[in-house]
Design an enzyme around this catalytic site. Sequence first.
Site, PDB file in Angstrom:
ATOM      1  N   ALA A 202       1.036  -1.118   0.301  1.00 11.36           N
ATOM      2  CA  ALA A 202       0.169  -0.277  -0.034  1.00 11.36           C
ATOM      3  C   ALA A 202       0.957   1.192  -0.206  1.00 11.36           C
ATOM      4  CB  ALA A 202      -1.144   0.426   1.335  1.00 11.36           C
ATOM      5  N   LYS A 203       2.527   1.399   0.082  1.00 10.65           N
ATOM      6  CA  LYS A 203       3.030   2.427   0.351  1.00 10.65           C
ATOM      7  C   LYS A 203       3.437   3.103  -1.034  1.00 10.65           C
ATOM      8  CE  LYS A 203       3.136   2.626   4.982  1.00 10.65           C
ATOM      9  NZ  LYS A 203       2.103   3.024   5.883  1.00 10.65           N
TER      10      LYS A 203
END
Length: 353
Positions: free
Chosen positions: A48-49
């Site tokens: 998700a980063k």
Amino acid sequence: MAVNNSNIHESILDLIGNTPMIKLGKSVEDFPCSVYAKVECFNPGHSAKDRIAKYIIECAEDKGLLKPGSTIVETTSGNTGFSIAMVSILKKYKCILVVSSKTMPDKIRFLESLGATVHVCPANVPADHPNSYYSKAKKIAEETPNSIYINQYFNDLNTEAHYRSTGPEIWNQTKGEITHLVACSGTGGTISGTAKYLKEQNPNIKVIGVDAYGSVLKKYHETGELDPDEIYPYKIEGLGKNLIPGALKFSYIDKFIKVTDKDSAWATRELAMTEGMLLGYTSGAALQALKQLRTQFKPNDKVVVIFPDHGSRYMEKVYSDNWMVQEGFMKPMDERYTEESPTNINSDSFQIF
């Protein structure tokens, strides 16, 4: 014959976001409701980063804070650093990353493979200690000309990235029928930005944050007190904190629930063996939280859980029998899954509301 180029992208940055949602099966077969996983390892950097790395860096470019040859500095448990290094490569920036000693060697090799310079700092020191990775990153940025410090813990763009992407995606994928969001909280950007968007669409959606034993977030949410006695070493990376991140917006979160290192490790392995999903340690933590909340859900609920990253970065950790034995999570010579594995937690004592 004419070639349809509609699926050709300028770079892998175009593939960030729009990750799939997958209905969970055997791992939640005793749940009274439907459970859907937002699987973030489908981002090109496998977590998700990617969303915040691209968004924050492009906002810095728009403001003129990044110029040719600039250096990007950041603290990371691994995933943010990989995403920043990936974006930096494509945008031709230098990258310096500061990690804690809790970060496994395979994650550090991942970071270095994309050209990042990596500094390792002790994990079990206060956030304001000069040897903490927060202090080290700040000092490096101050001493490095033409550099910016991402500072994901106190950067509202971290939260905004998920408000603009993850939240709308989940709302659209569930056709607005989501009733609960369960997500791990580290920096707090993912859960806060996603929750803010979802609650603007429907304030009745319940948001449950997942915290670690050894972290201060749950108690702070409940009391407004940062209790140093809550802080002690734990193994899960990217979950919980020994400080209160500015990117974590507690007002959008209804409740926190804590999970143990051992339960989360077994739940990570369970996802692989039941759902065919080789995911990271925090994904196991999220599944474990779901199990502890199981009896609180109703038949018509539609629960969404965010699985943050891929398991390839944890092969020397939760997927290693030697590591599991070393940590006391598994007996020597045990089979990978036994009747003793802690996957059936009595959830009667856990309340959402």
